[in-house]
Design an enzyme around this catalytic site. Structure first.
Site, PDB file in Angstrom:
ATOM      1  N   ARG A   7       0.869  -1.178   0.000  1.00  0.00           N
ATOM      2  CA  ARG A   7       0.000   0.000   0.000  1.00  0.00           C
ATOM      3  C   ARG A   7       0.904   1.226   0.000  1.00  0.00           C
ATOM      4  NH1 ARG A   7       2.511   1.706   3.572  1.00  0.00           N
ATOM      5  NH2 ARG A   7       1.056   3.411   3.697  1.00  0.00           N
ATOM      6  N   GLY A   8       0.282   2.407  -0.141  1.00  0.00           N
ATOM      7  CA  GLY A   8       1.069   3.622  -0.326  1.00  0.00           C
ATOM      8  C   GLY A   8       1.164   3.900  -1.822  1.00  0.00           C
ATOM      9  N   ALA A   9       0.872   5.145  -2.210  1.00  0.00           N
ATOM     10  CA  ALA A   9       0.676   5.452  -3.631  1.00  0.00           C
ATOM     11  C   ALA A   9       1.849   5.033  -4.537  1.00  0.00           C
ATOM     12  CB  ALA A   9       0.357   6.941  -3.784  1.00  0.00           C
ATOM     13  N   ARG A  40      -7.283  -0.283  -6.868  1.00  0.00           N
ATOM     14  CA  ARG A  40      -7.615   0.762  -5.878  1.00  0.00           C
ATOM     15  C   ARG A  40      -7.827   2.074  -6.643  1.00  0.00           C
ATOM     16  NH1 ARG A  40      -4.189   1.089  -0.506  1.00  0.00           N
ATOM     17  NH2 ARG A  40      -6.120   2.060   0.221  1.00  0.00           N
ATOM     18  N   GLN A  68      -1.837   2.130  10.001  1.00  0.00           N
ATOM     19  CA  GLN A  68      -0.561   2.258   9.269  1.00  0.00           C
ATOM     20  C   GLN A  68       0.484   2.972  10.128  1.00  0.00           C
ATOM     21  OE1 GLN A  68      -3.543   2.805   7.870  1.00  0.00           O
ATOM     22  NE2 GLN A  68      -3.563   2.382   5.687  1.00  0.00           N
ATOM     23  N   ASP A  80      -1.916  10.765  -2.027  1.00  0.00           N
ATOM     24  CA  ASP A  80      -2.348   9.771  -3.021  1.00  0.00           C
ATOM     25  C   ASP A  80      -2.693  10.401  -4.350  1.00  0.00           C
ATOM     26  OD1 ASP A  80      -2.785   8.318  -0.349  1.00  0.00           O
ATOM     27  OD2 ASP A  80      -2.893   6.772  -1.902  1.00  0.00           O
ATOM     28  N   ASN A  90      -5.268  12.321   0.735  1.00  0.00           N
ATOM     29  CA  ASN A  90      -4.351  11.470   1.512  1.00  0.00           C
ATOM     30  C   ASN A  90      -5.182  10.700   2.538  1.00  0.00           C
ATOM     31  OD1 ASN A  90      -1.615  10.575   2.047  1.00  0.00           O
ATOM     32  ND2 ASN A  90      -1.772  11.654   3.992  1.00  0.00           N
ATOM     33  N   LYS A  91      -4.516   9.864   3.304  1.00  0.00           N
ATOM     34  CA  LYS A  91      -5.182   8.986   4.264  1.00  0.00           C
ATOM     35  C   LYS A  91      -6.189   9.732   5.132  1.00  0.00           C
ATOM     36  CE  LYS A  91      -4.907   5.505   4.575  1.00  0.00           C
ATOM     37  NZ  LYS A  91      -5.929   4.638   3.919  1.00  0.00           N
TER      38      LYS A  91
HETATM   39  O1  MRU Z   1      -4.429   3.065   2.281  1.00  0.00           O
HETATM   40  P1  MRU Z   1      -2.958   3.305   2.129  1.00  0.00           P
HETATM   41  O2  MRU Z   1      -2.145   2.723   3.250  1.00  0.00           O
HETATM   42  O3  MRU Z   1      -2.470   2.885   0.762  1.00  0.00           O
HETATM   43  O4  MRU Z   1      -2.794   4.887   2.202  1.00  0.00           O
HETATM   44  C1  MRU Z   1      -1.507   5.415   2.080  1.00  0.00           C
HETATM   45  C2  MRU Z   1      -1.453   6.879   2.251  1.00  0.00           C
HETATM   46  O5  MRU Z   1      -2.446   7.544   2.430  1.00  0.00           O
HETATM   47  C3  MRU Z   1      -0.102   7.529   2.084  1.00  0.00           C
HETATM   48  O6  MRU Z   1      -0.004   8.662   2.896  1.00  0.00           O
HETATM   49  C4  MRU Z   1       0.096   7.947   0.627  1.00  0.00           C
HETATM   50  O7  MRU Z   1      -0.204   6.885  -0.240  1.00  0.00           O
HETATM   51  C5  MRU Z   1       1.467   8.407   0.373  1.00  0.00           C
HETATM   52  S1  MRU Z   1       2.655   7.074   0.465  1.00  0.00           S
HETATM   53  C6  MRU Z   1       4.186   7.702   0.073  1.00  0.00           C
END
Ligand code: MRU
Length: 356
Positions: free
Chosen positions: A58-60, A101, A204, A245, A255-256
């Protein structure tokens, strides 16, 4: 799909959650951290799409890189099944990956780049696509280090910073975006304290960010997301530093979930707010945050924190996993091309423009 590759501690060589080894895609299973360090081996694009959807990775930026390797697997499957007629089967698999996603635009960005190359290939496409995915992974690492330096320069000295979710090595090829800035600033001696919100509901912050920073010997203080405003009132940090994201053309940031409330509380208490993301996260086709799709995940992610068993009758659960922070609450967006400060249509266009 769930075969154990190895259980070594990834900290010894730096955390790299995505590896290509022995002709297969290996992902560090982030669902199990920090209790277990386990790797999954993926041999098909379908399994790769499932792994993205199920948050193995996970993470963009990491989602984008994983999808790029998924495209390699798609091309291999299609070439083996259809030979020179591989392109249509490849495209079907790419659609699966693209839908895994919805919010992180890096997924679309990575597949667009792989598809552009795929369209030029004659003969077995695997080697060329693999080289492209590996180039993207190396570029991401370099970009993280560059953003780490640019972001660290914005932080003064003896600073306290807070982060949210995990925008670290685990969310990228390695090093991280927000955590890349924190790593660089820590190495510079600019930071005295790092706070991390636990990041409900998937945690996370506590499961990944706390683990990742501890692997690097960077001390971190965890707090419940709901404790942030009180911290800002009593002992305000100098900066909140988060990833993204998707960044819209006007500087709004997805973002999250919980990022927006942190930004509101930060502005109210005079705490500066930094977003760190590569230009592959900028989506100029989205005019504002209103154009960004927000992923809604299942109720179990919320309900399982409270209790086992069924959700009681009469209770519904809302689980939007991202939110939009408006540009006017953000002091700086840091990309590898420079800093947009304040972020607005003009400064975002400037950093998003391709470099010569
Ligand atoms: O649901 P996730 O864990 O994929 O969400 C991740 C985030 O919101 C991060 O802050 C974002 O993707 C940046 S990662 C460098």
């Amino acid at each position: 799909m769930e075969r154990t590759l190895t259980s070594n501690n990834a900290g010894d060589t730096g955390i790299q959650p995505i590896r290509w080894a022995d002709g297969v895609l290996c992902l560090l299973d982030q669902r199990l951290l920090p209790a277990q360090v386990r790797w999954l081996r993926l041999e098909t694009a379908g399994d790769t799409a499932d792994a993205i959807r199920d948050l193995v990775v996970r993470g963009a930026p990491a989602i984008g890189l994983t999808a790029a390797y998924g495209a390699v697997l798609a091309a291999r499957e299609a070439w083996r099944a259809r030979g020179s007629e591989w392109q249509s089967m490849y495209s079907e698999q790419i659609s699966l990956l693209a839908q895994a996603r919805p919010t992180a635009v890096n997924l679309r960005w990575a597949l667009t780049r792989m598809n552009a190359l795929a369209a030029t290939l004659a003969g077995d496409p695997e080697a060329a696509l693999l080289a492209e995915a590996q180039t993207m992974q190396a570029e991401d690492l370099a970009v993280n280090r560059r953003m780490g330096r640019l972001g660290a320069e914005l932080i003064g000295t003896d600073a306290a910073v807070m982060t949210h979710c995990n925008a670290g090595a685990l969310a990228t090829a390695g090093y991280g975006t927000a955590l890349g800035v924190i790593r660089t600033a820590w190495t510079d001696g600019r930071i005295r304290r790092v706070y991390a919100g636990e990041t409900r509901p998937w945690l996370q912050g506590s499961r990944l960010t706390a683990w990742e920073l501890s692997q690097d010997g960077i001390p971190v203080t965890l707090l419940a997301d709901s404790a942030a405003a009180q911290l800002f009132r009593r002992e305000p940090p100098d900066w909140v530093i988060v990833g993204a994201d998707r960044i819209a053309a006007n500087g709004d940031v997805a973002n999250k979930i919980g990022t927006y409330s942190l930004a509101v509380a930060a502005r109210f208490h005079g705490v500066r707010f930094m977003v760190v993301a590569p230009t592959s996260t900028v989506d100029l086709a989205a005019e504002s945050g209103l154009d960004i799709p927000i992923e809604e995940r299942g109720p179990d992610e919320i309900w399982s924190v409270a209790s086992a068993g069924e959700v009681p009758e009469g209770v519904t659960v809302a689980n939007p996993v991202f939110d939009i922070t408006p540009a006017h609450l953000i002091d700086a967006i840091v990309t590898e091309n420079g800093v947009a400060s304040p972020p607005d249509a003009e400064s975002v266009a400037r950093i998003a423009a391709p470099r010569p």
